[in-house]
Design a protein around this motif. Structure first.
Motif, PDB file in Angstrom:
ATOM      1  N   LEU A  42       9.442  68.876 -36.830  1.00 26.52           N
ATOM      2  CA  LEU A  42       9.120  67.431 -35.865  1.00 26.52           C
ATOM      3  C   LEU A  42       9.591  65.977 -36.249  1.00 26.52           C
ATOM      4  CD1 LEU A  42       5.313  68.538 -35.604  1.00 26.52           C
ATOM      5  CD2 LEU A  42       7.281  67.847 -33.302  1.00 26.52           C
ATOM      6  N   GLU A  43       9.638  66.147 -38.188  1.00 23.88           N
ATOM      7  CA  GLU A  43      10.440  65.542 -38.267  1.00 23.88           C
ATOM      8  C   GLU A  43      12.016  65.347 -38.370  1.00 23.88           C
ATOM      9  OE1 GLU A  43       7.489  64.278 -42.410  1.00 23.88           O
ATOM     10  OE2 GLU A  43       9.152  65.561 -42.674  1.00 23.88           O
ATOM     11  N   GLU A  44      12.597  66.933 -37.893  1.00 23.80           N
ATOM     12  CA  GLU A  44      13.641  66.692 -38.071  1.00 23.80           C
ATOM     13  C   GLU A  44      14.042  65.806 -36.179  1.00 23.80           C
ATOM     14  OE1 GLU A  44      15.887  69.979 -38.267  1.00 23.80           O
ATOM     15  OE2 GLU A  44      15.957  70.083 -40.623  1.00 23.80           O
ATOM     16  N   LEU A  45      13.369  65.909 -35.227  1.00 31.34           N
ATOM     17  CA  LEU A  45      13.680  65.958 -34.353  1.00 31.34           C
ATOM     18  C   LEU A  45      13.335  63.581 -34.351  1.00 31.34           C
ATOM     19  CD1 LEU A  45      11.181  68.277 -31.827  1.00 31.34           C
ATOM     20  CD2 LEU A  45      13.676  67.672 -31.617  1.00 31.34           C
ATOM     21  N   VAL A  46      12.267  63.614 -34.893  1.00 27.21           N
ATOM     22  CA  VAL A  46      12.053  61.783 -35.108  1.00 27.21           C
ATOM     23  C   VAL A  46      13.227  61.209 -35.921  1.00 27.21           C
ATOM     24  CG1 VAL A  46      10.882  59.933 -36.204  1.00 27.21           C
ATOM     25  CG2 VAL A  46       9.681  62.364 -34.747  1.00 27.21           C
ATOM     26  N   GLU A  92      16.072  62.411 -35.481  1.00 27.35           N
ATOM     27  CA  GLU A  92      18.173  62.257 -34.788  1.00 27.35           C
ATOM     28  C   GLU A  92      17.356  61.036 -34.019  1.00 27.35           C
ATOM     29  OE1 GLU A  92      20.441  63.989 -34.624  1.00 27.35           O
ATOM     30  OE2 GLU A  92      20.004  64.662 -36.242  1.00 27.35           O
ATOM     31  N   ILE A  93      16.435  61.261 -33.143  1.00 32.94           N
ATOM     32  CA  ILE A  93      16.181  59.784 -32.219  1.00 32.94           C
ATOM     33  C   ILE A  93      16.073  58.321 -32.662  1.00 32.94           C
ATOM     34  CG2 ILE A  93      14.348  58.648 -29.986  1.00 32.94           C
ATOM     35  CD1 ILE A  93      12.815  61.649 -30.407  1.00 32.94           C
ATOM     36  N   ALA A  94      15.925  58.768 -33.759  1.00 33.09           N
ATOM     37  CA  ALA A  94      15.568  57.545 -34.500  1.00 33.09           C
ATOM     38  C   ALA A  94      17.471  56.985 -34.970  1.00 33.09           C
ATOM     39  CB  ALA A  94      15.071  56.778 -36.234  1.00 33.09           C
ATOM     40  N   LYS A  95      18.236  57.533 -35.050  1.00 27.25           N
ATOM     41  CA  LYS A  95      19.785  57.785 -35.703  1.00 27.25           C
ATOM     42  C   LYS A  95      20.406  57.364 -33.694  1.00 27.25           C
ATOM     43  CE  LYS A  95      20.344  61.061 -39.335  1.00 27.25           C
ATOM     44  NZ  LYS A  95      21.251  61.873 -39.963  1.00 27.25           N
ATOM     45  N   SER A  96      19.412  58.101 -33.047  1.00 31.98           N
ATOM     46  CA  SER A  96      20.725  57.657 -32.278  1.00 31.98           C
ATOM     47  C   SER A  96      19.948  56.218 -31.470  1.00 31.98           C
ATOM     48  CB  SER A  96      20.057  58.794 -31.256  1.00 31.98           C
ATOM     49  OG  SER A  96      20.685  58.206 -29.625  1.00 31.98           O
ATOM     50  N   VAL A  97      18.349  55.741 -31.402  1.00 31.35           N
ATOM     51  CA  VAL A  97      18.274  54.555 -30.848  1.00 31.35           C
ATOM     52  C   VAL A  97      18.666  53.476 -31.413  1.00 31.35           C
ATOM     53  CG1 VAL A  97      16.902  55.559 -29.196  1.00 31.35           C
ATOM     54  CG2 VAL A  97      16.421  54.724 -31.553  1.00 31.35           C
ATOM     55  N   ASN A  98      19.348  53.230 -32.642  1.00 32.11           N
ATOM     56  CA  ASN A  98      19.296  52.677 -34.219  1.00 32.11           C
ATOM     57  C   ASN A  98      20.692  52.673 -33.944  1.00 32.11           C
ATOM     58  OD1 ASN A  98      16.746  51.118 -34.676  1.00 32.11           O
ATOM     59  ND2 ASN A  98      16.404  53.588 -34.955  1.00 32.11           N
ATOM     60  N   TYR A  99      21.751  53.509 -33.549  1.00 28.82           N
ATOM     61  CA  TYR A  99      22.883  53.318 -33.658  1.00 28.82           C
ATOM     62  C   TYR A  99      23.439  52.198 -33.422  1.00 28.82           C
ATOM     63  CZ  TYR A  99      28.621  54.477 -32.896  1.00 28.82           C
ATOM     64  OH  TYR A  99      29.514  54.359 -33.018  1.00 28.82           O
ATOM     65  N   GLY A 100      24.381  51.679 -34.629  1.00 35.18           N
ATOM     66  CA  GLY A 100      25.144  50.546 -34.394  1.00 35.18           C
ATOM     67  C   GLY A 100      24.394  49.194 -35.151  1.00 35.18           C
ATOM     68  N   PHE A 101      23.358  49.576 -35.618  1.00 36.68           N
ATOM     69  CA  PHE A 101      21.920  48.858 -36.139  1.00 36.68           C
ATOM     70  C   PHE A 101      22.158  48.900 -37.645  1.00 36.68           C
ATOM     71  CE2 PHE A 101      21.014  48.525 -31.665  1.00 36.68           C
ATOM     72  CZ  PHE A 101      20.800  47.441 -31.372  1.00 36.68           C
ATOM     73  N   TRP A 102      22.058  50.220 -38.333  1.00 38.73           N
ATOM     74  CA  TRP A 102      21.596  50.668 -39.706  1.00 38.73           C
ATOM     75  C   TRP A 102      23.213  50.221 -40.013  1.00 38.73           C
ATOM     76  CZ3 TRP A 102      19.087  55.939 -39.032  1.00 38.73           C
ATOM     77  CH2 TRP A 102      17.539  56.080 -38.403  1.00 38.73           C
ATOM     78  N   ASP A 116      26.906  51.381 -41.514  1.00 37.91           N
ATOM     79  CA  ASP A 116      27.061  52.504 -42.421  1.00 37.91           C
ATOM     80  C   ASP A 116      26.669  52.808 -43.558  1.00 37.91           C
ATOM     81  OD1 ASP A 116      28.820  52.048 -40.033  1.00 37.91           O
ATOM     82  OD2 ASP A 116      30.371  50.959 -41.479  1.00 37.91           O
ATOM     83  N   GLU A 117      27.211  54.757 -43.574  1.00 40.93           N
ATOM     84  CA  GLU A 117      27.117  55.539 -44.949  1.00 40.93           C
ATOM     85  C   GLU A 117      25.679  55.674 -44.854  1.00 40.93           C
ATOM     86  OE1 GLU A 117      28.760  57.754 -44.485  1.00 40.93           O
ATOM     87  OE2 GLU A 117      30.674  56.239 -44.000  1.00 40.93           O
ATOM     88  N   ILE A 118      24.261  55.022 -44.360  1.00 40.89           N
ATOM     89  CA  ILE A 118      23.035  55.256 -44.490  1.00 40.89           C
ATOM     90  C   ILE A 118      22.319  56.534 -44.720  1.00 40.89           C
ATOM     91  CG2 ILE A 118      21.800  54.209 -42.559  1.00 40.89           C
ATOM     92  CD1 ILE A 118      19.784  53.195 -44.290  1.00 40.89           C
ATOM     93  N   GLU A 119      21.335  56.967 -45.336  1.00 44.53           N
ATOM     94  CA  GLU A 119      20.584  57.844 -45.788  1.00 44.53           C
ATOM     95  C   GLU A 119      19.013  57.592 -45.227  1.00 44.53           C
ATOM     96  OE1 GLU A 119      22.485  60.896 -46.111  1.00 44.53           O
ATOM     97  OE2 GLU A 119      24.104  60.510 -45.922  1.00 44.53           O
ATOM     98  N   THR A 120      18.802  58.541 -44.244  1.00 42.58           N
ATOM     99  CA  THR A 120      17.522  58.317 -43.875  1.00 42.58           C
ATOM    100  C   THR A 120      16.554  59.871 -44.056  1.00 42.58           C
ATOM    101  OG1 THR A 120      18.434  58.339 -41.679  1.00 42.58           O
ATOM    102  CG2 THR A 120      18.221  56.314 -42.760  1.00 42.58           C
ATOM    103  N   ASP A 121      15.442  59.731 -43.861  1.00 39.51           N
ATOM    104  CA  ASP A 121      14.560  60.487 -43.818  1.00 39.51           C
ATOM    105  C   ASP A 121      13.259  59.921 -42.344  1.00 39.51           C
ATOM    106  OD1 ASP A 121      15.694  62.933 -45.051  1.00 39.51           O
ATOM    107  OD2 ASP A 121      14.659  62.190 -47.268  1.00 39.51           O
ATOM    108  N   ALA A 122      12.629  61.064 -42.060  1.00 40.39           N
ATOM    109  CA  ALA A 122      11.888  60.806 -41.437  1.00 40.39           C
ATOM    110  C   ALA A 122      10.433  61.143 -41.697  1.00 40.39           C
ATOM    111  CB  ALA A 122      12.264  61.347 -39.747  1.00 40.39           C
ATOM    112  N   TRP A 157       7.656  55.583 -35.147  1.00 39.88           N
ATOM    113  CA  TRP A 157       7.173  56.477 -34.316  1.00 39.88           C
ATOM    114  C   TRP A 157       6.434  57.237 -34.061  1.00 39.88           C
ATOM    115  CZ3 TRP A 157      10.804  56.338 -30.200  1.00 39.88           C
ATOM    116  CH2 TRP A 157      11.990  55.614 -30.046  1.00 39.88           C
ATOM    117  N   CYS A 158       5.675  58.071 -32.459  1.00 36.01           N
ATOM    118  CA  CYS A 158       4.537  58.600 -32.814  1.00 36.01           C
ATOM    119  C   CYS A 158       5.349  60.067 -31.990  1.00 36.01           C
ATOM    120  CB  CYS A 158       3.579  58.068 -31.728  1.00 36.01           C
ATOM    121  SG  CYS A 158       2.862  56.498 -32.660  1.00 36.01           S
ATOM    122  N   GLY A 159       4.327  61.287 -31.665  1.00 39.25           N
ATOM    123  CA  GLY A 159       4.328  62.577 -30.884  1.00 39.25           C
ATOM    124  C   GLY A 159       3.802  63.139 -30.089  1.00 39.25           C
TER     125      GLY A 159
END
Length: 219
Positions: free
Chosen positions: A82-86, A88-98, A100-106, A132-134
């Motif tokens: 579940l954390e991996e899914l969140v 991936e979603i966070a990376k997708s919707v925040n593309y261009g806002f984070w 470069d090269e930032i390392e993140t965890d959910a 995010w909620c699920g």
């Protein structure tokens, strides 16, 4: 007027993304997770063990908010997936806002189960203090059968979207809600500000879900 000379650029602002997918390895995890849910349920001293908004919930059992912290290999695997899914979603919707090269965890910071019986429901609410909620539909019971209810309803966050209606606003939907019909093993992930409810459920089987709140951090 020559309409061929008009160039229109559509700009979608303030959209609300929701994501639906299937739980990886659901067939493998289901029975073990259900066993963990029912073991905890048997030890509950009150139906709403979390003690959060008990008057908003009816004919359901809710755990404390740490279900996915159980020291059980299958529960731990579900949390990881579940954390991996969140993430991936966070990376997708925040593309261009984070940066470069930032390392993140959910990180799932709260998690709980609902075991809903006939007549059970959960009033409209949202989840603060997370991004995010699920909802993981471990066993939706009879919710996908016509007339049995048990759907999750999501409410239009545009508070004034229905203040006027004519043919020009038909694209808004006109009803202000979106009902999600769950099937076994599905996960729906949505932003925490989105108000939602579990509509009254009239099936004979238990409706069992695992819900969670997640944050995303840099490291």
């Amino acid at each position: 007027m020559n309409n061929e000379s008009i160039v229109l650029e559509e700009i979608n602002v303030w959209t609300t993304p929701l994501f639906v997918t299937q739980m990886p390895d659901h067939d493998f995890l289901k029975d073990a997770l259900l066993n963990a849910v029912y073991q905890q349920k048997a030890s509950q001293t009150t139906a709403i063990q979390s003690l959060i908004a008990p008057k908003a919930k009816h004919a359901l059992h809710e755990s404390t908010l740490d279900f996915l912290e159980l020291a059980d290999a299958n529960v731990m695997e579900a949390k990881r997936a579940l954390e991996e899914l969140v993430l991936e979603i966070a990376k997708s919707v925040n593309y261009g806002f984070w940066p470069d090269e930032i390392e993140t965890d959910a990180h799932i910071i709260e998690s709980w189960y609902h075991v809903t019986q006939k007549g059970g429901y959960h009033d409209a609410h949202s989840h603060p203090n997370c991004s995010w909620c699920g909802i993981y539909y471990l066993e939706p019971g009879d919710a996908n059968i016509e007339g049995n209810g048990g759907l999750n309803r999501f409410y239009d966050p545009r508070v004034n979207a229905e203040h006027y209606a004519d043919l020009g606003t038909a694209y808004l939907g006109g009803h202000g809600v979106w009902d999600f019909v769950p099937t076994e093993g599905q996960i729906i992930i949505f932003p925490s500000y989105l108000k939602h409810s579990a509509l009254p459920y009239f099936g004979d089987k238990d409706r069992v879900v695992i819900a969670f709140n997640c944050i995303v951090e840099a490291y």
